[in-house]
Design an enzyme around this catalytic site. Structure first.
Site, PDB file in Angstrom:
ATOM      1  N   ASP A  26     -43.326  23.261  57.629  1.00  0.00           N
ATOM      2  CA  ASP A  26     -44.057  24.443  58.116  1.00  0.00           C
ATOM      3  C   ASP A  26     -45.382  24.058  58.769  1.00  0.00           C
ATOM      4  O   ASP A  26     -46.008  23.077  58.388  1.00  0.00           O
ATOM      5  CB  ASP A  26     -44.313  25.392  56.927  1.00  0.00           C
ATOM      6  CG  ASP A  26     -44.745  26.768  57.399  1.00  0.00           C
ATOM      7  OD1 ASP A  26     -44.363  27.172  58.521  1.00  0.00           O
ATOM      8  OD2 ASP A  26     -45.474  27.454  56.651  1.00  0.00           O
ATOM      9  N   ASN A  74     -35.928  33.369  60.319  1.00  0.00           N
ATOM     10  CA  ASN A  74     -36.496  32.928  61.599  1.00  0.00           C
ATOM     11  C   ASN A  74     -35.806  33.561  62.816  1.00  0.00           C
ATOM     12  O   ASN A  74     -36.349  33.522  63.923  1.00  0.00           O
ATOM     13  CB  ASN A  74     -36.458  31.397  61.720  1.00  0.00           C
ATOM     14  CG  ASN A  74     -37.439  30.688  60.804  1.00  0.00           C
ATOM     15  OD1 ASN A  74     -37.178  29.573  60.347  1.00  0.00           O
ATOM     16  ND2 ASN A  74     -38.587  31.296  60.508  1.00  0.00           N
ATOM     17  N   ARG A 200     -45.318  28.734  48.898  1.00  0.00           N
ATOM     18  CA  ARG A 200     -44.126  29.565  48.650  1.00  0.00           C
ATOM     19  C   ARG A 200     -42.886  28.789  49.087  1.00  0.00           C
ATOM     20  O   ARG A 200     -42.988  27.818  49.835  1.00  0.00           O
ATOM     21  CB  ARG A 200     -44.227  30.911  49.373  1.00  0.00           C
ATOM     22  CG  ARG A 200     -44.479  30.823  50.862  1.00  0.00           C
ATOM     23  CD  ARG A 200     -44.498  32.224  51.499  1.00  0.00           C
ATOM     24  NE  ARG A 200     -44.876  32.168  52.897  1.00  0.00           N
ATOM     25  CZ  ARG A 200     -46.073  32.526  53.371  1.00  0.00           C
ATOM     26  NH1 ARG A 200     -47.003  32.984  52.563  1.00  0.00           N
ATOM     27  NH2 ARG A 200     -46.333  32.444  54.671  1.00  0.00           N
ATOM     28  N   SER A 202     -40.041  30.363  50.432  1.00  0.00           N
ATOM     29  CA  SER A 202     -39.399  31.002  51.592  1.00  0.00           C
ATOM     30  C   SER A 202     -37.875  30.848  51.622  1.00  0.00           C
ATOM     31  O   SER A 202     -37.295  30.456  52.632  1.00  0.00           O
ATOM     32  CB  SER A 202     -40.008  30.469  52.901  1.00  0.00           C
ATOM     33  OG  SER A 202     -41.400  30.687  52.921  1.00  0.00           O
TER      34      SER A 202
HETATM   35  C1  IPE Z   1     -40.041  28.394  56.428  1.00  0.00           C
HETATM   36  O1  IPE Z   1     -41.136  28.584  57.251  1.00  0.00           O
HETATM   37  C2  IPE Z   1     -38.822  28.083  57.243  1.00  0.00           C
HETATM   38  C3  IPE Z   1     -38.820  26.783  57.905  1.00  0.00           C
HETATM   39  C4  IPE Z   1     -39.730  25.844  57.791  1.00  0.00           C
HETATM   40  C5  IPE Z   1     -37.667  26.523  58.721  1.00  0.00           C
HETATM   41  P1  IPE Z   1     -41.579  30.043  57.736  1.00  0.00           P
HETATM   42  O2  IPE Z   1     -42.797  29.859  58.548  1.00  0.00           O
HETATM   43  O3  IPE Z   1     -40.448  30.737  58.371  1.00  0.00           O
HETATM   44  O4  IPE Z   1     -41.903  30.759  56.335  1.00  0.00           O
HETATM   45  P2  IPE Z   1     -42.828  32.005  56.015  1.00  0.00           P
HETATM   46  O5  IPE Z   1     -42.433  33.089  56.982  1.00  0.00           O
HETATM   47  O6  IPE Z   1     -44.239  31.579  56.225  1.00  0.00           O
HETATM   48  O7  IPE Z   1     -42.550  32.336  54.595  1.00  0.00           O
HETATM   49  C1  IPE Z   2     -42.168  25.725  61.038  1.00  0.00           C
HETATM   50  O1  IPE Z   2     -43.361  25.994  61.685  1.00  0.00           O
HETATM   51  C2  IPE Z   2     -41.005  25.668  61.979  1.00  0.00           C
HETATM   52  C3  IPE Z   2     -40.033  26.755  61.810  1.00  0.00           C
HETATM   53  C4  IPE Z   2     -40.143  27.770  61.006  1.00  0.00           C
HETATM   54  C5  IPE Z   2     -38.845  26.692  62.611  1.00  0.00           C
HETATM   55  P1  IPE Z   2     -43.809  27.474  62.019  1.00  0.00           P
HETATM   56  O2  IPE Z   2     -43.282  27.819  63.375  1.00  0.00           O
HETATM   57  O3  IPE Z   2     -43.455  28.408  60.947  1.00  0.00           O
HETATM   58  O4  IPE Z   2     -45.383  27.292  62.108  1.00  0.00           O
HETATM   59  P2  IPE Z   2     -46.480  28.292  61.565  1.00  0.00           P
HETATM   60  O5  IPE Z   2     -46.213  28.503  60.113  1.00  0.00           O
HETATM   61  O6  IPE Z   2     -46.363  29.543  62.362  1.00  0.00           O
HETATM   62  O7  IPE Z   2     -47.755  27.561  61.799  1.00  0.00           O
HETATM   63 MG    MG Z   3     -44.448  29.065  59.269  1.00  0.00          MG
END
Ligand code: IPE
Ligand code: IPE
Ligand code: MG
Length: 269
Positions: A26, A74, A200, A202
């Site tokens: 993340d 996502n 978390r 997730s």
């Molecule tokens: C978790 O990250 C999913 C992946 C890293 C693929 P998210 O960015 O989607 O999670 P939340 O929304 O902050 O919980």
């Molecule tokens: C994780 O990074 C990648 C995926 C969920 C695919 P994010 O895109 O969630 O990055 P932040 O949390 O918005 O910084």
């Molecule tokens: Mg994220």
């Protein structure tokens, strides 16, 4: 305290490495936004961090590495961002498969691969097939993955088989249940790392991480390089996993046997 020692080449040798490391990668978006870049640039940089982590895991003798690449939730992101993530996935699958194979890394998928656009699904299936006979490390990509959905799907599949008389309800124990899940070929998670600063899970590996050591690190995923990975592994090596026992029992060398719990219950009744 760390349980590591020098191995003479500047890198420290860990006393024990986790068998299964799972990572919630993340922070790509915030990494990019902090630099005035488009979120997609963060994902591209994140893909480089994936390559580095796979190499480090392999070098360290980790048997299973599971990466949360795309969650079911996502799909709610803006379409251009999803499209870019799919392109990067294809790039990874196409460019890396030779090196993965050379290094004995077998690629697997958990989640609903069918949800992905055909070009992405095909590329992933191709790297799975291309690395199928590799046996040094299993790299599992969680794609369109949701932990709850995996549990519910397993429960439904068992219910269908029970209704057809193919399964007796009393046969269903934890091991039996796990065989119905998409993670049936991976052992329980030992170490679960989340980058990006949030604490978390997730919807990641809810069943499989029941006794995992959790590590929430403040760095954004593109910054998670070999140095940070090694320090996470050192931190892991310094922890005492008790699996419900006392510290004294653990030190006496009572190893964890999941059947112990069943035996203890049977003995108590
Ligand atoms: C978790 O990250 C999913 C992946 C890293 C693929 P998210 O960015 O989607 O999670 P939340 O929304 O902050 O919980
Ligand atoms: C994780 O990074 C990648 C995926 C969920 C695919 P994010 O895109 O969630 O990055 P932040 O949390 O918005 O910084
Ligand atoms: Mg994220």
């Amino acid at each position: 305290m760390t349980s590591s020692n020098g191995n003479g080449n500047g890198e420290r040798k860990l006393s024990h490495v986790p068998r299964h490391v799972a990572i919630i990668m993340d922070g790509n978006g915030r990494w990019a936004e902090a630099r005035g870049l488009d979120r997609s640039e963060g994902h591209a940089e994140g893909a480089r961090a994936v390559r580095a982590s796979v190499r480090t895991a392999r070098e360290q003798g980790i048997e299973y590495l599971t990466l949360y690449a795309f969650s079911i939730a996502n799909w709610a992101r803006p379409r251009p961002e999803i499209d870019r993530l799919m392109e990067l996935l294809v790039e990874f699958a196409v460019k890396e498969k030779a090196e993965l194979r050379e290094n004995g890394v077998r690629v697997k998928v958990v989640g609903e691969l069918e949800d992905l656009p055909t070009f992405a699904r095909r590329a992933v299936e191709d790297s799975v097939a291309y690395t199928a006979d590799c046996d040094k490390m299993t790299l599992t990509l969680a794609l369109s993955y949701g932990g709850r959905r995996d549990i519910v799907d397993a429960a439904r599949a068992l219910a269908v088989r029970a209704r057809a008389g193919l399964v007796l309800p009393e046969e269903i124990d934890e091991e039996f249940f796990h065989r119905e899940m998409s993670t049936r070929e991976v052992p329980d998670v030992d170490l679960l790392i989340r980058t990006g600063g949030e604490s978390r899970v997730s919807d990641f590996l809810l069943y499989e991480a029941a006794y995992a050591e959790l590590m929430f690190v403040p760095f954004m995923w593109p910054d998670f390089d070999k140095k940070y990975f090694l320090s996470a592994l050192e931190d892991y090596a310094s922890r005492e996993r008790r699996f419900g026992k006392t510290s004294e029992q653990v030190k006496e060398g009572h190893s964890f046997d999941p059947l112990d719990r069943a035996r203890a219950r049977a003995g108590a009744s």
